[in-house]
Design an enzyme around this catalytic site. Structure first.
Site, PDB file in Angstrom:
ATOM      1  N   LYS A   1       0.824  -1.201   0.000  1.00 40.82           N
ATOM      2  CA  LYS A   1       0.000   0.000   0.000  1.00 40.82           C
ATOM      3  C   LYS A   1       0.863   1.257   0.000  1.00 40.82           C
ATOM      4  O   LYS A   1       0.507   2.268  -0.604  1.00 40.82           O
ATOM      5  CB  LYS A   1      -0.946   0.027   1.205  1.00 40.82           C
ATOM      6  CG  LYS A   1      -2.335  -0.410   0.859  1.00 40.82           C
ATOM      7  CD  LYS A   1      -2.542  -1.900   0.772  1.00 40.82           C
ATOM      8  CE  LYS A   1      -2.390  -2.529  -0.551  1.00 40.82           C
ATOM      9  NZ  LYS A   1      -2.465  -3.992  -0.528  1.00 40.82           N
TER      10      LYS A   1
ATOM     11  N   GLY B   1       8.175 -21.861  16.555  1.00 39.90           N
ATOM     12  CA  GLY B   1       7.369 -22.697  17.441  1.00 39.90           C
ATOM     13  C   GLY B   1       7.007 -24.003  16.766  1.00 39.90           C
ATOM     14  O   GLY B   1       6.693 -24.035  15.573  1.00 39.90           O
TER      15      GLY B   1
ATOM     16  N   ALA C   1      -2.479 -12.881 -12.969  1.00 45.16           N
ATOM     17  CA  ALA C   1      -3.154 -11.576 -12.881  1.00 45.16           C
ATOM     18  C   ALA C   1      -4.212 -11.632 -11.789  1.00 45.16           C
ATOM     19  O   ALA C   1      -5.363 -11.282 -11.994  1.00 45.16           O
ATOM     20  CB  ALA C   1      -3.771 -11.209 -14.221  1.00 45.16           C
ATOM     21  N   GLY C   2      -3.798 -12.114 -10.603  1.00 47.47           N
ATOM     22  CA  GLY C   2      -4.682 -12.112  -9.443  1.00 47.47           C
ATOM     23  C   GLY C   2      -4.464 -10.818  -8.664  1.00 47.47           C
ATOM     24  O   GLY C   2      -4.003  -9.811  -9.217  1.00 47.47           O
TER      25      GLY C   2
ATOM     26  N   GLU D   1      -1.655 -14.614 -17.565  1.00 49.29           N
ATOM     27  CA  GLU D   1      -2.678 -15.211 -16.704  1.00 49.29           C
ATOM     28  C   GLU D   1      -3.183 -16.498 -17.348  1.00 49.29           C
ATOM     29  O   GLU D   1      -3.633 -16.489 -18.497  1.00 49.29           O
ATOM     30  CB  GLU D   1      -3.818 -14.205 -16.485  1.00 49.29           C
ATOM     31  CG  GLU D   1      -5.082 -14.775 -15.882  1.00 49.29           C
ATOM     32  CD  GLU D   1      -4.879 -15.452 -14.527  1.00 49.29           C
ATOM     33  OE1 GLU D   1      -4.303 -14.824 -13.638  1.00 49.29           O
ATOM     34  OE2 GLU D   1      -5.306 -16.625 -14.387  1.00 49.29           O
TER      35      GLU D   1
ATOM     36  N   VAL E   1       2.287 -20.705 -18.657  1.00 49.94           N
ATOM     37  CA  VAL E   1       3.744 -20.654 -18.666  1.00 49.94           C
ATOM     38  C   VAL E   1       4.295 -22.077 -18.635  1.00 49.94           C
ATOM     39  O   VAL E   1       3.879 -22.896 -17.819  1.00 49.94           O
ATOM     40  CB  VAL E   1       4.242 -19.850 -17.449  1.00 49.94           C
ATOM     41  CG1 VAL E   1       5.761 -19.886 -17.366  1.00 49.94           C
ATOM     42  CG2 VAL E   1       3.741 -18.415 -17.527  1.00 49.94           C
TER      43      VAL E   1
ATOM     44  N   ALA F   1       3.299 -14.504  -9.200  1.00 53.77           N
ATOM     45  CA  ALA F   1       2.207 -14.210  -8.250  1.00 53.77           C
ATOM     46  C   ALA F   1       1.036 -15.115  -8.575  1.00 53.77           C
ATOM     47  O   ALA F   1      -0.029 -14.664  -9.002  1.00 53.77           O
ATOM     48  CB  ALA F   1       1.813 -12.736  -8.338  1.00 53.77           C
TER      49      ALA F   1
ATOM     50  N   ALA G   1      -6.038 -10.784   5.532  1.00 52.70           N
ATOM     51  CA  ALA G   1      -5.650 -10.410   6.892  1.00 52.70           C
ATOM     52  C   ALA G   1      -6.879 -10.227   7.787  1.00 52.70           C
ATOM     53  O   ALA G   1      -6.890 -10.675   8.939  1.00 52.70           O
ATOM     54  CB  ALA G   1      -4.823  -9.131   6.851  1.00 52.70           C
TER      55      ALA G   1
ATOM     56  N   HIS H   1     -23.346  15.311   1.707  1.00 49.27           N
ATOM     57  CA  HIS H   1     -23.059  15.788   0.351  1.00 49.27           C
ATOM     58  C   HIS H   1     -21.997  16.864   0.417  1.00 49.27           C
ATOM     59  O   HIS H   1     -22.091  17.742   1.270  1.00 49.27           O
ATOM     60  CB  HIS H   1     -24.324  16.358  -0.295  1.00 49.27           C
ATOM     61  CG  HIS H   1     -24.065  16.951  -1.641  1.00 49.27           C
ATOM     62  ND1 HIS H   1     -23.867  16.160  -2.765  1.00 49.27           N
ATOM     63  CD2 HIS H   1     -23.928  18.244  -2.057  1.00 49.27           C
ATOM     64  CE1 HIS H   1     -23.638  16.952  -3.810  1.00 49.27           C
ATOM     65  NE2 HIS H   1     -23.672  18.214  -3.396  1.00 49.27           N
TER      66      HIS H   1
HETATM   67  P1  NAD Z   1      -4.563 -15.133  -6.528  1.00 48.04           P
HETATM   68  O1  NAD Z   1      -5.139 -16.458  -6.315  1.00 48.04           O
HETATM   69  O2  NAD Z   1      -5.358 -13.917  -6.230  1.00 48.04           O
HETATM   70  O3  NAD Z   1      -4.110 -14.994  -8.059  1.00 48.04           O
HETATM   71  C1  NAD Z   1      -3.232 -15.870  -8.678  1.00 48.04           C
HETATM   72  C2  NAD Z   1      -3.504 -15.856 -10.170  1.00 48.04           C
HETATM   73  O4  NAD Z   1      -2.480 -16.596 -10.816  1.00 48.04           O
HETATM   74  C3  NAD Z   1      -4.826 -16.519 -10.538  1.00 48.04           C
HETATM   75  O5  NAD Z   1      -5.557 -15.643 -11.384  1.00 48.04           O
HETATM   76  C4  NAD Z   1      -4.394 -17.788 -11.264  1.00 48.04           C
HETATM   77  O6  NAD Z   1      -5.268 -18.162 -12.292  1.00 48.04           O
HETATM   78  C5  NAD Z   1      -3.045 -17.383 -11.843  1.00 48.04           C
HETATM   79  N1  NAD Z   1      -2.149 -18.495 -12.089  1.00 48.04           N
HETATM   80  C6  NAD Z   1      -1.956 -19.597 -11.333  1.00 48.04           C
HETATM   81  N2  NAD Z   1      -1.018 -20.397 -11.904  1.00 48.04           N
HETATM   82  C7  NAD Z   1      -0.602 -19.769 -13.030  1.00 48.04           C
HETATM   83  C8  NAD Z   1       0.351 -20.064 -14.032  1.00 48.04           C
HETATM   84  N3  NAD Z   1       1.079 -21.178 -13.987  1.00 48.04           N
HETATM   85  N4  NAD Z   1       0.525 -19.196 -15.067  1.00 48.04           N
HETATM   86  C9  NAD Z   1      -0.217 -18.057 -15.119  1.00 48.04           C
HETATM   87  N5  NAD Z   1      -1.138 -17.729 -14.174  1.00 48.04           N
HETATM   88  C10 NAD Z   1      -1.326 -18.564 -13.153  1.00 48.04           C
HETATM   89  O7  NAD Z   1      -3.174 -15.151  -5.728  1.00 48.04           O
HETATM   90  P2  NAD Z   1      -2.138 -13.973  -5.443  1.00 48.04           P
HETATM   91  O8  NAD Z   1      -2.453 -12.762  -6.246  1.00 48.04           O
HETATM   92  O9  NAD Z   1      -0.791 -14.583  -5.575  1.00 48.04           O
HETATM   93  O10 NAD Z   1      -2.413 -13.655  -3.928  1.00 48.04           O
HETATM   94  C11 NAD Z   1      -2.227 -14.664  -2.931  1.00 48.04           C
HETATM   95  C12 NAD Z   1      -3.189 -14.483  -1.799  1.00 48.04           C
HETATM   96  O11 NAD Z   1      -2.914 -13.296  -1.098  1.00 48.04           O
HETATM   97  C13 NAD Z   1      -4.612 -14.415  -2.267  1.00 48.04           C
HETATM   98  O12 NAD Z   1      -5.404 -15.233  -1.468  1.00 48.04           O
HETATM   99  C14 NAD Z   1      -4.975 -12.982  -2.108  1.00 48.04           C
HETATM  100  O13 NAD Z   1      -6.346 -12.814  -1.803  1.00 48.04           O
HETATM  101  C15 NAD Z   1      -4.080 -12.529  -0.972  1.00 48.04           C
HETATM  102  N6  NAD Z   1      -3.795 -11.115  -1.149  1.00 48.04           N
HETATM  103  C16 NAD Z   1      -4.779 -10.220  -0.918  1.00 48.04           C
HETATM  104  C17 NAD Z   1      -4.549  -8.883  -1.138  1.00 48.04           C
HETATM  105  C18 NAD Z   1      -5.637  -7.905  -0.910  1.00 48.04           C
HETATM  106  O14 NAD Z   1      -6.572  -8.226  -0.194  1.00 48.04           O
HETATM  107  N7  NAD Z   1      -5.608  -6.738  -1.507  1.00 48.04           N
HETATM  108  C19 NAD Z   1      -3.322  -8.444  -1.605  1.00 48.04           C
HETATM  109  C20 NAD Z   1      -2.349  -9.381  -1.824  1.00 48.04           C
HETATM  110  C21 NAD Z   1      -2.599 -10.725  -1.594  1.00 48.04           C
END
Ligand code: NAD
Length: 477
Positions: A60, A124, A191-192, A213, A247, A278, A329, A453
């Site tokens: 952030k 632990g 692209a998560g 993705e 990939v 990611a 979190a 407002h």
């Molecule tokens: P995610 O599950 O959100 O996204 C991972 C993405 O990677 C998915 O869209 C998946 O389809 C793709 N993927 C998986 N294997 C792949 C491959 N071999 N090639 C290409 N794409 C592939 O996971 P994340 O973004 O790594 O985050 C991890 C965790 O941390 C999640 O549970 C997320 O909610 C949490 N997180 C939350 C926040 C937030 O709340 N803002 C921020 C960061 C992380």
């Protein structure tokens, strides 16, 4: 207290699930300890887990800095602000990020101390009979006898077998937050949530970002209308998101990393200076469970728990990323607090149906409750209320008119079933919708709630009015 125990509650893990559990236990007058093994790159120990040290908070900080940089470049002139040549001091930006992290993690140590929790740095391990073995950073090993044990060991980034992390060119999300130069070509795999947030940061700071993705759609867990709008804005920002891209391998060399992938058109490759993987996170249980402790893992490696976070072993609980449910979190925090309350014999409940999701991009994305598709699948007759930020005076004044608020409302009962927001401060705005849904509120309840407002929150008010085709401020009511 029973003299057979060193502590009433020993929490293993001092992240956002573990430290609240320890503090709440202490608030109940229980003797609590919180053990954490987090080690920073400089070798220092810290409480706060991934969230504070390497996730939510540092990301952030960089999202804020890079957003300001972006606005200075693209928006200041609109406000009539001239700056001369803008310069980017990444070292200063990173120093600010590190200072914020240090402040927050020291804050957790202070919070534990202030609550009377014994904070312990070390690894632990749960042994049989609720004995927790602690291996301190100096190598000393000790044992604590606990009346209750709460396991909150968190999660760790998932590695791609064909692209193991090397800490230089192939990075996990932590490494991607601590880059000391803006990469010219950045490839983000996945692209998560993490991919989109980190991709946004480095794209805004000047990197050419390609995101690979594997799935054919972006943000499939979000409401389809929200995901479509998000995709539009990410592409406008310059993120080159390639869907259906699987990939298959990579070769790291002096000129960059060649990433090989396949999509519907066939085999392809690209070259990037840095690659961020990611693709998700997995529960972290390495070295946690000693022989005979009785705690079981499920087929995906999560600690098996019931709906109350009990592991099935008497007085052993598990919370946060290491158990089923979204790795968030705030979900972990609620579980930690609830378990401490249960240990103290109090009522506790976590409403898993209303865990808000937030993606801290620009525009920000947030949702809670059911998507339109979920409501359709459940055969519920529903109505939709949408209000675009373009019609919000406050959003226009902020130059942040992208996106909308969408409410999914049951037609018969008028109950709000889901809220989906993309736009300015979506992560803040979602709280009102979550509260309304916690109280099983109706669209009419929101309609009759006076919103100041001009504020962004009026968009929720107007979306509720729009559910009954009574929007005042939107021609398209
Ligand atoms: P995610 O599950 O959100 O996204 C991972 C993405 O990677 C998915 O869209 C998946 O389809 C793709 N993927 C998986 N294997 C792949 C491959 N071999 N090639 C290409 N794409 C592939 O996971 P994340 O973004 O790594 O985050 C991890 C965790 O941390 C999640 O549970 C997320 O909610 C949490 N997180 C939350 C926040 C937030 O709340 N803002 C921020 C960061 C992380």
């Amino acid at each position: 207290m029973d003299g057979n125990f060193d502590f009433d509650v020993v929490v293993v893990g001092g992240g956002p699930a573990g430290y609240p559990a320890a503090i709440r236990a202490a608030q109940h007058g229980l003797r609590a300890a919180c053990i954490d093994n987090w080690k920073n790159r400089d070798g220092s120990n810290a409480f706060g887990g991934t969230c504070l040290n390497a996730g939510c908070i540092p990301s952030k900080a960089l999202l804020e800095s890079s957003e300001l940089w972006h606005r200075a470049q693209h928006e200041f002139a609109l406000h009539g602000i001239g700056t001369g040549a803008l310069t980017l001091d990444l070292a200063a930006m990173q120093k600010r990020r590190a200072t914020i992290v240090k402040g927050q993690t020291r804050g957790v140590a202070a919070l534990l101390k202030g609550a009377g929790v014994t904070g312990i740095f070390g690894a632990g391990k749960l042994l049989a009979g609720r004995v927790v073995e602690v291996s301190a950073p100096d190598g000393k090993v000790s044992q604590l006898r606990a009346r209750h044990v709460v396991l909150a060991s968190g999660s760790t980034p998932t590695e791609l077998k064909s692209l193991p992390f090397d800490g230089r060119q192939i990075l996990d999300s932590w490494g991607a937050l601590e880059l000391d130069a803006v990469p010219k070509r950045l490839c983000v795999i996945g692209a998560g949530v993490i991919g989109l947030e980190l991709g946004s940061v480095w794209s805004r700071l000047g990197a050419e970002v390609v995101m690979l993705e594997a799935l054919d759609s972006l943000l499939p867990m979000a409401d389809a209308q929200l995901a479509a709008e998000a995709g539009k804005h990410f592409r406008k920002l310059g993120l080159d998101i390639r869907l259906g891209a699987k990939v298959s391998g990579a070769t790291a060399g002096a000129d960059g990393v060649t990433v090989r992938y396949g999509d519907a058109q066939g085999a392809k490759s690209l070259v990037a200076d840095r690659v961020v993987v990611a693709i998700g996170r997995r529960p972290f249980t390495q070295g946690l469970l000693g022989e005979g402790c009785g705690v079981r893992l499920d087929e995906r490696g999560f600690i098996s728990v019931d709906e109350h976070c009990g592991t099935g072993v008497e007085n052993v609980w598990a919370v946060g990323d290491v158990v089923r449910g979204p790795m968030l979190a705030h979900k972990g925090k609620e579980e930690g607090i609830a378990v401490a309350d249960r240990i103290a014999g109090r009522y506790a409940h976590v409403n898993y149906a209303l865990v808000p999701s937030v993606i801290y991009t620009a525009p920000e994305i947030a949702w809670a409750g059911q998507t339109e598709a979920q409501v359709q699948a459940a055969n519920i007759d529903y109505k939709i209320g949408v209000f675009p930020f373009m019609a919000s005076g406050r959003a226009r004044a902020m130059e942040s008119t992208a996106g909308f608020v969408k409410l999914v409302v049951a037609r018969a009962s008028d109950e709000i079933l889901g809220a989906h927001i993309i736009g300015p401060m979506a992560g803040e705005l979602i709280a009102e919708a979550v509260l309304a849904m916690e109280f099983r509120g109706s669209a009419e309840d929101l309609q009759r709630t006076i919103h100041a407002h001009p504020t962004l929150s009026e968009a929720l008010h107007e979306a509720a009015l729009a559910a009954d085709k009574r929007s005042i401020d939107n021609l398209n009511r």
